[in-house]
Write an enzyme that holds these catalytic residues in place. Structure first.
Site, PDB file in Angstrom:
ATOM      1  CB  THR A 186     -51.902  19.354  -0.570  1.00  0.00           C
ATOM      2  OG1 THR A 186     -52.862  20.341  -0.327  1.00  0.00           O
ATOM      3  CG2 THR A 186     -51.948  18.927  -1.997  1.00  0.00           C
ATOM      4  CG  ASP A 217     -51.572  25.402  -4.869  1.00  0.00           C
ATOM      5  OD1 ASP A 217     -52.326  25.303  -3.872  1.00  0.00           O
ATOM      6  OD2 ASP A 217     -50.501  24.776  -4.965  1.00  0.00           O
TER       7      ASP A 217
HETATM    8  N1  ASP Z   1     -52.160  24.127  -1.564  1.00  0.00           N
HETATM    9  C1  ASP Z   1     -53.406  23.710  -0.959  1.00  0.00           C
HETATM   10  C2  ASP Z   1     -54.436  24.776  -1.131  1.00  0.00           C
HETATM   11  O1  ASP Z   1     -54.090  25.938  -1.067  1.00  0.00           O
HETATM   12  C3  ASP Z   1     -53.276  23.407   0.485  1.00  0.00           C
HETATM   13  C4  ASP Z   1     -52.153  22.469   0.836  1.00  0.00           C
HETATM   14  O2  ASP Z   1     -51.174  22.336   0.137  1.00  0.00           O
HETATM   15  O3  ASP Z   1     -52.263  21.820   1.851  1.00  0.00           O
HETATM   16  O4  ASP Z   1     -55.594  24.459  -1.286  1.00  0.00           O
END
Ligand code: ASP
Length: 316
Positions: A186, A217
Protein backbone atom coordinates in the site's frame (compact mmCIF):
# COMPACT_ATOMS: atom_id res chain seq x y z
CA UNK A 1 10.85 -5.89 -13.73
CA UNK A 2 10.17 -9.00 -11.71
CA UNK A 3 10.57 -10.07 -8.08
CA UNK A 4 8.93 -7.17 -6.27
CA UNK A 5 9.39 -6.76 -2.55
CA UNK A 6 5.93 -7.78 -1.45
CA UNK A 7 6.22 -11.36 -2.64
CA UNK A 8 7.73 -12.99 0.40
CA UNK A 9 6.45 -13.99 3.79
CA UNK A 10 7.05 -11.21 6.32
CA UNK A 11 6.82 -12.33 9.91
CA UNK A 12 6.87 -9.58 12.53
CA UNK A 13 10.27 -8.66 13.88
CA UNK A 14 11.25 -6.13 16.53
CA UNK A 15 9.97 -2.65 15.77
CA UNK A 16 12.27 -0.52 13.60
CA UNK A 17 11.72 3.17 14.22
CA UNK A 18 13.10 6.32 12.60
CA UNK A 19 12.32 9.73 14.03
CA UNK A 20 12.82 13.26 12.66
CA UNK A 21 12.61 16.12 15.14
CA UNK A 22 10.49 19.14 14.24
CA UNK A 23 12.35 22.12 12.82
CA UNK A 24 10.94 23.11 9.44
CA UNK A 25 7.68 25.08 9.07
CA UNK A 26 6.11 22.00 7.46
CA UNK A 27 6.73 18.25 7.37
CA UNK A 28 5.74 15.27 5.24
CA UNK A 29 6.31 11.52 5.39
CA UNK A 30 5.16 8.81 3.01
CA UNK A 31 5.26 5.04 2.66
CA UNK A 32 5.16 2.68 -0.28
CA UNK A 33 4.27 -0.48 1.61
CA UNK A 34 5.73 -2.80 4.23
CA UNK A 35 6.89 -6.38 4.01
CA UNK A 36 8.92 -8.45 1.62
CA UNK A 37 12.51 -9.40 1.25
CA UNK A 38 14.42 -6.54 -0.29
CA UNK A 39 17.37 -8.86 -0.91
CA UNK A 40 15.40 -10.24 -3.84
CA UNK A 41 15.53 -6.89 -5.61
CA UNK A 42 18.32 -5.95 -7.98
CA UNK A 43 20.09 -2.63 -7.48
CA UNK A 44 18.30 -1.38 -10.59
CA UNK A 45 14.95 -2.26 -9.00
CA UNK A 46 15.90 -0.64 -5.71
CA UNK A 47 16.77 2.58 -7.50
CA UNK A 48 13.44 2.51 -9.32
CA UNK A 49 11.63 2.32 -5.96
CA UNK A 50 13.85 5.05 -4.53
CA UNK A 51 13.10 7.31 -7.48
CA UNK A 52 9.37 6.69 -7.15
CA UNK A 53 9.42 7.47 -3.42
CA UNK A 54 11.53 10.61 -3.90
CA UNK A 55 9.27 11.90 -6.70
CA UNK A 56 6.21 11.40 -4.51
CA UNK A 57 7.90 13.23 -1.63
CA UNK A 58 8.77 16.14 -3.93
CA UNK A 59 5.16 16.36 -5.15
CA UNK A 60 3.84 16.82 -1.61
CA UNK A 61 6.73 19.01 -0.51
CA UNK A 62 6.07 21.41 -3.40
CA UNK A 63 2.53 21.95 -2.11
CA UNK A 64 3.72 22.60 1.45
CA UNK A 65 6.60 24.85 0.35
CA UNK A 66 4.19 27.25 -1.31
CA UNK A 67 2.10 27.43 1.88
CA UNK A 68 -0.46 24.86 0.71
CA UNK A 69 -2.85 22.82 2.86
CA UNK A 70 -1.79 19.49 4.40
CA UNK A 71 -4.75 17.81 2.62
CA UNK A 72 -3.44 19.00 -0.76
CA UNK A 73 0.05 17.75 0.09
CA UNK A 74 -1.00 14.20 1.02
CA UNK A 75 -3.29 14.10 -2.03
CA UNK A 76 -0.46 15.13 -4.39
CA UNK A 77 1.89 12.56 -2.85
CA UNK A 78 -0.57 9.68 -3.06
CA UNK A 79 -1.61 10.53 -6.65
CA UNK A 80 2.04 10.29 -7.65
CA UNK A 81 2.35 6.85 -6.01
CA UNK A 82 -0.95 5.65 -7.53
CA UNK A 83 0.34 6.60 -10.99
CA UNK A 84 3.65 4.76 -10.47
CA UNK A 85 3.08 1.06 -11.36
CA UNK A 86 5.76 -0.16 -8.93
CA UNK A 87 3.45 0.36 -5.97
CA UNK A 88 0.31 -1.49 -4.92
CA UNK A 89 -2.17 1.33 -5.55
CA UNK A 90 -3.84 2.69 -8.66
CA UNK A 91 -1.94 1.45 -11.75
CA UNK A 92 0.05 -1.66 -10.84
CA UNK A 93 -2.14 -2.59 -7.87
CA UNK A 94 -2.32 -6.13 -6.52
CA UNK A 95 -4.85 -8.45 -8.18
CA UNK A 96 -7.76 -10.24 -6.56
CA UNK A 97 -8.15 -14.00 -6.89
CA UNK A 98 -10.26 -13.37 -9.98
CA UNK A 99 -7.46 -11.40 -11.65
CA UNK A 100 -9.03 -7.95 -11.40
CA UNK A 101 -8.32 -4.88 -9.28
CA UNK A 102 -10.50 -3.60 -6.45
CA UNK A 103 -9.03 -0.42 -5.05
CA UNK A 104 -9.52 1.16 -1.61
CA UNK A 105 -8.52 4.65 -0.43
CA UNK A 106 -9.19 7.12 2.33
CA UNK A 107 -8.21 10.62 3.35
CA UNK A 108 -8.67 12.56 6.58
CA UNK A 109 -8.33 16.25 7.28
CA UNK A 110 -7.17 16.86 10.87
CA UNK A 111 -10.13 19.20 11.34
CA UNK A 112 -12.34 16.09 11.46
CA UNK A 113 -13.59 15.57 7.88
CA UNK A 114 -12.86 12.36 6.02
CA UNK A 115 -13.71 10.48 2.84
CA UNK A 116 -13.21 6.88 1.74
CA UNK A 117 -13.95 4.46 -1.08
CA UNK A 118 -13.68 0.69 -1.29
CA UNK A 119 -13.79 -1.96 -4.03
CA UNK A 120 -13.42 0.64 -6.76
CA UNK A 121 -12.90 -1.00 -10.16
CA UNK A 122 -12.43 1.98 -12.44
CA UNK A 123 -11.52 5.21 -10.60
CA UNK A 124 -8.17 6.15 -12.16
CA UNK A 125 -7.00 7.82 -8.94
CA UNK A 126 -8.89 6.39 -5.96
CA UNK A 127 -7.51 9.01 -3.57
CA UNK A 128 -9.13 11.78 -5.62
CA UNK A 129 -12.47 10.00 -5.30
CA UNK A 130 -12.03 9.61 -1.52
CA UNK A 131 -11.33 13.32 -1.39
CA UNK A 132 -14.40 14.12 -3.48
CA UNK A 133 -16.51 12.02 -1.11
CA UNK A 134 -15.12 14.12 1.76
CA UNK A 135 -15.61 17.47 0.07
CA UNK A 136 -18.47 17.04 -2.37
CA UNK A 137 -20.88 14.56 -0.83
CA UNK A 138 -22.90 14.21 2.34
CA UNK A 139 -21.30 10.80 2.90
CA UNK A 140 -18.02 9.55 4.25
CA UNK A 141 -17.60 6.01 2.86
CA UNK A 142 -18.72 4.77 -0.58
CA UNK A 143 -18.34 1.25 -1.96
CA UNK A 144 -17.75 0.83 -5.72
CA UNK A 145 -18.41 4.42 -6.78
CA UNK A 146 -20.13 4.49 -10.18
CA UNK A 147 -18.66 5.97 -13.37
CA UNK A 148 -21.54 8.46 -13.38
CA UNK A 149 -20.61 9.67 -9.92
CA UNK A 150 -16.97 10.07 -10.94
CA UNK A 151 -17.93 11.96 -14.08
CA UNK A 152 -20.18 14.23 -12.03
CA UNK A 153 -17.18 15.11 -9.87
CA UNK A 154 -15.01 15.66 -12.95
CA UNK A 155 -12.84 12.64 -12.10
CA UNK A 156 -11.34 10.24 -14.62
CA UNK A 157 -12.33 6.61 -15.04
CA UNK A 158 -10.05 3.94 -16.49
CA UNK A 159 -10.59 0.42 -17.78
CA UNK A 160 -9.23 -2.57 -15.84
CA UNK A 161 -6.48 -2.93 -18.47
CA UNK A 162 -5.01 0.36 -17.30
CA UNK A 163 -4.49 -0.96 -13.76
CA UNK A 164 -3.35 -4.53 -14.51
CA UNK A 165 0.38 -4.89 -15.17
CA UNK A 166 2.21 -7.95 -16.47
CA UNK A 167 4.17 -8.17 -13.22
CA UNK A 168 0.93 -8.49 -11.23
CA UNK A 169 -0.48 -11.12 -13.61
CA UNK A 170 2.65 -13.23 -13.17
CA UNK A 171 2.68 -12.66 -9.41
CA UNK A 172 -0.92 -13.84 -9.08
CA UNK A 173 -0.20 -16.93 -11.19
CA UNK A 174 2.77 -17.83 -8.98
CA UNK A 175 0.78 -17.31 -5.80
CA UNK A 176 -2.12 -19.36 -7.08
CA UNK A 177 0.37 -22.11 -7.97
CA UNK A 178 1.44 -22.06 -4.31
CA UNK A 179 4.81 -20.37 -4.76
CA UNK A 180 4.45 -17.26 -2.61
CA UNK A 181 2.29 -16.11 0.25
CA UNK A 182 0.12 -13.07 -0.45
CA UNK A 183 1.95 -9.88 0.53
CA UNK A 184 1.19 -6.17 0.61
CA UNK A 185 2.48 -2.78 -0.60
CA UNK A 186 0.00 0.00 0.00
CA UNK A 187 0.92 3.70 -0.28
CA UNK A 188 0.18 6.59 2.06
CA UNK A 189 1.26 9.96 3.40
CA UNK A 190 0.94 12.25 6.41
CA UNK A 191 1.63 15.98 6.52
CA UNK A 192 1.70 19.01 8.75
CA UNK A 193 1.45 22.29 6.86
CA UNK A 194 2.93 25.65 7.84
CA UNK A 195 -0.36 26.61 9.54
CA UNK A 196 -0.11 23.52 11.77
CA UNK A 197 -2.92 21.59 10.03
CA UNK A 198 -2.55 17.80 9.82
CA UNK A 199 -3.76 15.29 7.21
CA UNK A 200 -3.38 11.62 6.29
CA UNK A 201 -4.15 9.65 3.11
CA UNK A 202 -3.79 5.97 2.16
CA UNK A 203 -4.47 3.99 -1.05
CA UNK A 204 -4.18 0.29 -1.93
CA UNK A 205 -5.07 -2.62 -4.15
CA UNK A 206 -5.33 -4.73 -0.98
CA UNK A 207 -3.69 -8.12 -0.49
CA UNK A 208 -2.57 -10.13 -3.51
CA UNK A 209 -5.06 -12.94 -4.31
CA UNK A 210 -7.68 -11.55 -1.92
CA UNK A 211 -11.29 -12.64 -2.44
CA UNK A 212 -13.52 -10.37 -4.45
CA UNK A 213 -15.18 -8.01 -1.98
CA UNK A 214 -12.48 -8.26 0.71
CA UNK A 215 -11.78 -4.85 2.23
CA UNK A 216 -8.81 -4.15 4.48
CA UNK A 217 -7.87 -1.32 6.82
CA UNK A 218 -6.86 1.23 4.19
CA UNK A 219 -10.28 2.81 3.61
CA UNK A 220 -11.36 2.46 7.25
CA UNK A 221 -10.92 5.71 9.13
CA UNK A 222 -9.24 4.94 12.44
CA UNK A 223 -7.75 1.62 11.24
CA UNK A 224 -5.50 2.51 8.28
CA UNK A 225 -5.81 6.31 8.26
CA UNK A 226 -6.43 8.94 10.92
CA UNK A 227 -5.68 12.63 11.52
CA UNK A 228 -6.59 15.00 14.31
CA UNK A 229 -5.29 18.54 14.51
CA UNK A 230 -3.42 19.27 17.72
CA UNK A 231 -2.37 15.62 18.12
CA UNK A 232 -1.28 13.53 15.15
CA UNK A 233 -1.82 11.91 11.77
CA UNK A 234 -1.11 8.29 10.79
CA UNK A 235 -1.13 6.24 7.55
CA UNK A 236 -0.68 2.45 7.80
CA UNK A 237 0.37 -0.51 5.66
CA UNK A 238 0.41 -4.19 6.44
CA UNK A 239 -1.97 -7.02 7.24
CA UNK A 240 -5.22 -5.10 7.14
CA UNK A 241 -7.22 -7.42 9.35
CA UNK A 242 -4.85 -6.83 12.28
CA UNK A 243 -4.90 -3.07 11.74
CA UNK A 244 -8.70 -3.15 11.84
CA UNK A 245 -8.79 -5.25 15.02
CA UNK A 246 -6.31 -2.92 16.71
CA UNK A 247 -7.84 0.28 15.24
CA UNK A 248 -4.17 1.08 14.84
CA UNK A 249 -4.13 4.64 13.42
CA UNK A 250 -6.65 5.87 15.98
CA UNK A 251 -5.02 3.94 18.82
CA UNK A 252 -1.79 5.88 18.31
CA UNK A 253 -3.51 9.27 18.30
CA UNK A 254 -5.70 8.27 21.28
CA UNK A 255 -2.59 7.43 23.33
CA UNK A 256 -1.31 10.92 22.58
CA UNK A 257 -4.62 12.62 23.23
CA UNK A 258 -5.77 10.89 26.40
CA UNK A 259 -2.54 9.76 28.00
CA UNK A 260 -0.25 12.55 26.81
CA UNK A 261 2.12 9.98 25.31
CA UNK A 262 4.72 11.25 22.84
CA UNK A 263 4.49 10.13 19.20
CA UNK A 264 7.40 7.66 19.19
CA UNK A 265 6.25 5.95 22.41
CA UNK A 266 2.65 5.81 21.20
CA UNK A 267 3.70 4.25 17.88
CA UNK A 268 5.94 1.68 19.58
CA UNK A 269 3.28 0.68 22.10
CA UNK A 270 0.58 0.31 19.47
CA UNK A 271 2.75 -1.72 17.09
CA UNK A 272 3.87 -4.02 19.88
CA UNK A 273 0.47 -4.47 21.51
CA UNK A 274 -1.81 -4.49 18.47
CA UNK A 275 0.39 -6.05 15.76
CA UNK A 276 3.44 -7.91 17.07
CA UNK A 277 1.48 -9.49 19.91
CA UNK A 278 -0.94 -10.88 17.31
CA UNK A 279 1.83 -12.16 15.07
CA UNK A 280 0.94 -9.57 12.41
CA UNK A 281 3.32 -7.39 10.46
CA UNK A 282 3.21 -3.96 8.89
CA UNK A 283 4.24 -0.39 9.41
CA UNK A 284 3.18 3.22 9.33
CA UNK A 285 4.20 6.83 8.87
CA UNK A 286 3.07 9.36 11.45
CA UNK A 287 3.45 12.99 12.43
CA UNK A 288 2.54 15.03 15.49
CA UNK A 289 1.25 18.57 15.92
CA UNK A 290 4.78 19.97 16.11
CA UNK A 291 5.87 18.32 12.85
CA UNK A 292 7.82 15.48 14.48
CA UNK A 293 7.87 12.49 12.11
CA UNK A 294 7.99 8.83 13.17
CA UNK A 295 8.35 6.05 10.58
CA UNK A 296 8.06 2.57 12.06
CA UNK A 297 7.48 -1.04 11.07
CA UNK A 298 7.71 -4.54 12.48
CA UNK A 299 7.96 -6.03 8.99
CA UNK A 300 11.46 -6.74 7.65
CA UNK A 301 11.31 -3.64 5.45
CA UNK A 302 9.13 -0.68 4.60
CA UNK A 303 9.42 1.67 1.66
CA UNK A 304 9.23 5.23 2.99
CA UNK A 305 10.51 8.78 2.57
CA UNK A 306 10.78 11.74 4.94
CA UNK A 307 13.09 14.68 5.62
CA UNK A 308 15.36 14.41 8.65
CA UNK A 309 16.14 18.14 8.80
CA UNK A 310 19.33 17.78 6.80
CA UNK A 311 18.29 15.69 3.81
CA UNK A 312 15.64 13.53 2.24
CA UNK A 313 15.77 10.02 3.70
CA UNK A 314 14.45 7.25 1.44
CA UNK A 315 14.01 3.81 3.02
CA UNK A 316 13.86 0.71 0.82
N1 ASP B 1 -3.25 -2.87 4.49
C1 ASP B 1 -3.61 -3.28 3.15
C2 ASP B 1 -4.80 -4.18 3.20
O1 ASP B 1 -4.91 -4.96 4.12
C3 ASP B 1 -2.51 -3.98 2.45
C4 ASP B 1 -1.19 -3.27 2.47
O2 ASP B 1 -0.89 -2.47 3.33
O3 ASP B 1 -0.41 -3.51 1.57
O4 ASP B 1 -5.61 -4.14 2.29
Amino acid sequence: MDGHAEESIALPTTTSLREAAPGAPFALALHGGAGGLIQELSSEEISAFENGLAAAYRAGEAVLARGGHAVDAVTATVVELENEPLFNAGRGAALTSGGGVELDASIMDGSGYAGAIAASTHARNPILVARAVMEQSLHLFLVAPSRELLAGWGLESAEQDYFITEHRVQQLARIQAGSFAPRHGTVGAVARDSDGRLAAATSTGGMVNQSAGRIGDTPMIGAGTYARNGFGAVSCTGEGEAFIRGVVAYDIVARMRYAGTGLASAVTATIEQELTARGSSGGLVSIDATGRVVVAHNSPRMFAAFHDGAELVVLT
